[in-house]
Scaffold this motif. Structure first.
Motif, short mmCIF file in Angstrom:
data_model
loop_
_atom_site.label_atom_id
_atom_site.label_comp_id
_atom_site.label_asym_id
_atom_site.label_seq_id
_atom_site.Cartn_x
_atom_site.Cartn_y
_atom_site.Cartn_z
N ARG A 129 -102.88 -43.77 0.63
CA ARG A 129 -103.08 -44.72 1.74
C ARG A 129 -102.85 -43.96 3.04
O ARG A 129 -101.73 -43.82 3.51
CB ARG A 129 -102.08 -45.86 1.57
CG ARG A 129 -102.11 -46.91 2.68
CD ARG A 129 -101.15 -48.03 2.33
NE ARG A 129 -101.08 -49.06 3.34
CZ ARG A 129 -100.22 -49.05 4.35
NH1 ARG A 129 -99.33 -48.07 4.47
NH2 ARG A 129 -100.22 -50.04 5.22
N ILE A 188 -96.95 -56.29 -5.06
CA ILE A 188 -96.56 -55.30 -4.04
C ILE A 188 -95.78 -56.00 -2.94
O ILE A 188 -95.95 -57.19 -2.71
CB ILE A 188 -97.82 -54.59 -3.46
CG1 ILE A 188 -97.40 -53.46 -2.51
CG2 ILE A 188 -98.76 -55.55 -2.75
CD1 ILE A 188 -98.53 -52.51 -2.14
N GLY A 189 -94.93 -55.23 -2.26
CA GLY A 189 -94.27 -55.71 -1.05
C GLY A 189 -92.79 -55.95 -1.23
O GLY A 189 -92.40 -56.92 -1.88
N GLY A 190 -91.97 -55.03 -0.70
CA GLY A 190 -90.51 -55.21 -0.71
C GLY A 190 -89.88 -55.09 -2.08
O GLY A 190 -88.76 -55.55 -2.30
N ILE A 191 -90.58 -54.47 -3.02
CA ILE A 191 -90.05 -54.39 -4.40
C ILE A 191 -89.27 -53.09 -4.56
O ILE A 191 -89.69 -52.02 -4.13
CB ILE A 191 -91.20 -54.49 -5.43
CG1 ILE A 191 -92.00 -55.78 -5.19
CG2 ILE A 191 -90.64 -54.45 -6.86
CD1 ILE A 191 -93.25 -55.92 -6.03
N VAL A 219 -95.21 -49.85 -5.19
CA VAL A 219 -94.09 -49.64 -4.26
C VAL A 219 -94.40 -48.50 -3.30
O VAL A 219 -95.07 -47.54 -3.64
CB VAL A 219 -92.77 -49.30 -5.00
CG1 VAL A 219 -92.30 -50.44 -5.87
CG2 VAL A 219 -92.90 -48.03 -5.83
N VAL A 220 -93.82 -48.61 -2.10
CA VAL A 220 -93.86 -47.50 -1.15
C VAL A 220 -92.43 -46.98 -0.98
O VAL A 220 -92.03 -45.98 -1.60
CB VAL A 220 -94.46 -47.93 0.22
CG1 VAL A 220 -94.48 -46.75 1.19
CG2 VAL A 220 -95.88 -48.48 0.02
N THR A 221 -91.64 -47.69 -0.17
CA THR A 221 -90.34 -47.13 0.25
C THR A 221 -89.32 -47.03 -0.88
O THR A 221 -88.39 -46.23 -0.77
CB THR A 221 -89.75 -47.96 1.40
OG1 THR A 221 -89.78 -49.34 1.03
CG2 THR A 221 -90.55 -47.77 2.68
N ALA A 226 -96.86 -58.00 6.98
CA ALA A 226 -97.57 -58.53 5.81
C ALA A 226 -97.17 -59.98 5.55
O ALA A 226 -96.02 -60.37 5.78
CB ALA A 226 -97.25 -57.68 4.58
N THR A 236 -92.79 -51.71 5.57
CA THR A 236 -93.90 -50.76 5.63
C THR A 236 -95.03 -51.20 6.56
O THR A 236 -95.66 -50.39 7.20
CB THR A 236 -94.44 -50.51 4.21
OG1 THR A 236 -93.35 -50.02 3.43
CG2 THR A 236 -95.56 -49.49 4.17
N LYS A 237 -95.28 -52.51 6.62
CA LYS A 237 -96.36 -53.01 7.48
C LYS A 237 -96.15 -54.52 7.71
O LYS A 237 -95.47 -55.16 6.90
CB LYS A 237 -97.73 -52.75 6.85
CG LYS A 237 -97.96 -53.48 5.53
CD LYS A 237 -99.35 -53.26 5.00
CE LYS A 237 -100.22 -54.45 5.25
NZ LYS A 237 -101.52 -54.39 4.58
C1 LIG Z 1 -99.35 -51.73 1.66
C2 LIG Z 1 -98.72 -53.05 1.48
N1 LIG Z 1 -99.48 -54.15 1.29
C3 LIG Z 1 -98.79 -55.27 1.13
S1 LIG Z 1 -97.14 -54.96 1.26
C4 LIG Z 1 -97.39 -53.31 1.48
C5 LIG Z 1 -96.31 -52.32 1.69
C6 LIG Z 1 -95.37 -52.21 0.57
O1 LIG Z 1 -94.37 -51.31 0.93
P1 LIG Z 1 -92.90 -51.43 0.35
O2 LIG Z 1 -92.99 -51.19 -1.12
O3 LIG Z 1 -92.14 -50.34 1.06
O4 LIG Z 1 -92.38 -52.79 0.71
#
Ligand SMILES: Cc1ncsc1CCOP(=O)(O)O
Ligand SMILES: Cc1ncc(COP(=O)(O)OP(=O)(O)O)c(N)n1
Ligand SMILES: [Mg+2]
Length: 490
Positions: free
Chosen positions: A321, A445-448, A466-468, A421, A418-419
């Motif tokens: 991404r 996805i999101g805050g997991i 997950v991202v962070t 949302a 992260t964004k």
């Molecule tokens: C790209 C994206 N789309 C919806 S939430 C998100 C970010 C999720 O990031 P994180 O896992 O750090 O909450």
């Protein structure tokens, strides 16, 4: 002391139907089935059964007003559903009431009963035009829309023109039902028109013998879903599925056609419509498969460096991404990523950059709602590239479903750093994941992160993006192994 739970209420302005196939009885049954309290203003008492309507006796004006005042003052309905109005005076009274009381007003304009009674006279239509500006939604079928607009409706273009005309006459949104009548087609097609969204809802047409009360049930179900907090577009999608489910299980009880069943919150994906901006929508062939029911742990990362680290750590589904590169730097990065993905036999999805993904023959692309309107979806499908789509609501995933993607993403489940949302919460995830997994791999996805992933997996969803939770962990390897382990144990 336990907390007092107060239900929301919806008020129905409808006629009693002695057979209980349609009318007030169908309205109240629908509301009760969806756990909303239905209250009533009886506009007429009809004597009818499954074969004919024998009598329609209108309530007088004083009774209409007294019923409404008693309900409005105490129960304070959040939505009002208007069904059969028996004469033009009633229509005018409703216009005054709706102008004075703030709620979501939804009207199903009954101009002719399915048992043959005609309520459609010039002065009735003229009065109805006074009611239109007070309505948030009107749900006519094609003959009713033609009567209200004074224009014949013989094509999809005519349906769109009629919806626009009704909106110009002051209605907030319009749902024109019964598009199958146009081409004698094999699909059921309804058209939704509002200032910010216009779409067709379609599904294979059911030849259901027991189909009485569908109009009443549809409008009451929309009112119920709105009173439970759904947006207009989501409520329309849910109500469509509710009616399809009801038609599938309609039952005979008299000599003629019986009513649709009130079968609870719709749980079968096959009852939901495919949502498309195209009138002549036909289900396309599906996108290439990801060859698994579960995408597992799905990290979303933004560099080649992260890609290398996580592929080496054993991750098999991953997304690149990238938001800050363009031109040659972007295409070189994507090219390298796609080579790495192939080397590790990973499912590598490219976010946003679908043209480059197409050119570079990526494994897959991930697109948001804004992108699916502008991307060349057919070219991606024809090239055998997998497609994942972000969704946040019933309307959005029904729109994704129409594309037959390779997977569907649901989120943001929780607030995320992260964004910006939209947060859907665990409740929606619990409802949508099992439903969509009837046909698609689904990822949440999101805050997991490690502390809440168990609750997310308890919804039944089999993949988590997950991202962070990985990129900001003190030790990414440990964090990745822990998340993989938690998923394996679920
Ligand atoms: C790209 C994206 N789309 C919806 S939430 C998100 C970010 C999720 O990031 P994180 O896992 O750090 O909450
Ligand atoms: C798995 C997954 N789900 C959702 C998103 C969000 O994608 P999108 O809506 O395209 O938004 P951006 O990621 O581009 O900000 C995602 N990337 N991955
Ligand atoms: Mg995107």
């Amino acid at each position: 002391m336990s907390k007092v739970f107060r239900r929301v209420s919806v008020c129905c302005f409808s006629a009693s139907d002695s057979s209980a196939h349609a009318g007030m009885q169908a309205d109240l049954r629908t509301l009760s089935d969806l756990a909303v309290h239905g209250c009533s203003v009886v506009t007429a008492i009809t004597a009818q059964n499954s074969q004919r309507l024998l009598q329609c006796s209108a309530s007088d004006q004083a009774s209409l007003i007294a019923q409404w005042q008693s309900v409005a003052q105490d129960l304070k309905p959040v939505a009002c559903k208007v069904g059969l109005l028996a004469n033009s005076d009633q229509v005018k009274t409703l216009a005054t009431i709706a102008g004075q009381y703030s709620a979501v007003w939804i009207a199903d304009p009954v101009l002719q009963s399915s048992t043959g009674h005609n309520f459609h006279s010039p002065d009735f239509i003229a009065a109805y035009k006074q009611l239109l500006p007070q309505l948030d939604l009107i749900t006519p079928n094609i003959p009713e829309a033609a009567a209200l607009t004074g224009q014949p409706i013989n094509s999809a273009e005519d349906v769109i023109c009629a919806a626009k005309q009704l909106q110009r006459q002051g209605v907030g949104a319009v749902l024109i039902k019964g598009g199958h009548a146009i081409g004698g087609g094999t699909r059921s097609q309804d058209y939704f028109y509002s200032p910010d969204k216009q779409f067709w809802l379609s599904s294979p047409r059911q030849a259901a013998a027991n189909n009485r009360g569908t109009g009443c049930v549809m409008a009451s179900a929309i009112a119920a879903f709105i009173s439970l907090g759904k947006s207009m577009a989501d409520a329309v999608v849910l109500a469509y599925a509710y009616v399809q489910q009801g038609l599938r299980a309609g039952y005979a009880v008299g000599q003629g056609a019986g009513p649709v069943l009130n079968g609870g919150w719709p749980k079968a994906l096959s009852d939901y419509p495919e949502v498309s901006e195209q009138a002549d929508y036909v289900s396309p062939s599906p996108f290439a498969s990801c060859d698994t029911d579960s995408l597992g742990l799905y990290p979303v990362i933004d560099s080649i460096d992260w890609l290398k680290k996580l592929l080496a750590a054993g991750v098999s589904t991953i997304q690149l991404r990238i938001k800050n590169l363009q031109g040659q730097a972007l295409s070189e990065t994507l090219n390298l990523a796609i080579q790495l993905g192939r080397e590790y036999k990973a499912r590598l999805f490219i976010n946003d950059h679908w043209q480059l993904a197409l050119q570079l023959k990526a494994y897959g692309v991930h697109l948001g709602q804004e992108d699916i309107g502008s991307a060349d979806i057919n070219a991606l499908r024809a090239a055998g590239i997998r497609l994942g789509v972000s969704t946040h609501s019933e309307y959005e995933w029904a729109r994704a479903h129409a594309l037959r993607p390779s997977y569907i993403a649901l989120g943001a489940v929780f607030a995320t750093q992260t964004k910006p949302a939209q947060v859907i919460g665990l409740d929606n995830l619990q409802c949508w994941a099992p439903l969509l997994q009837q046909r698609y791999p689904v990822t949440a996805i999101g805050g997991i992160n490690a502390s809440n992933i168990a609750a997310v997996l308890a919804s039944g969803v089999r993949s988590v993006a997950v991202v962070t939770a990985i990129t900001q962990a003190a030790c990414y390897r440990q964090a990745t192994q822990q998340l993989l382990q938690q998923m394996a144990q679920a």
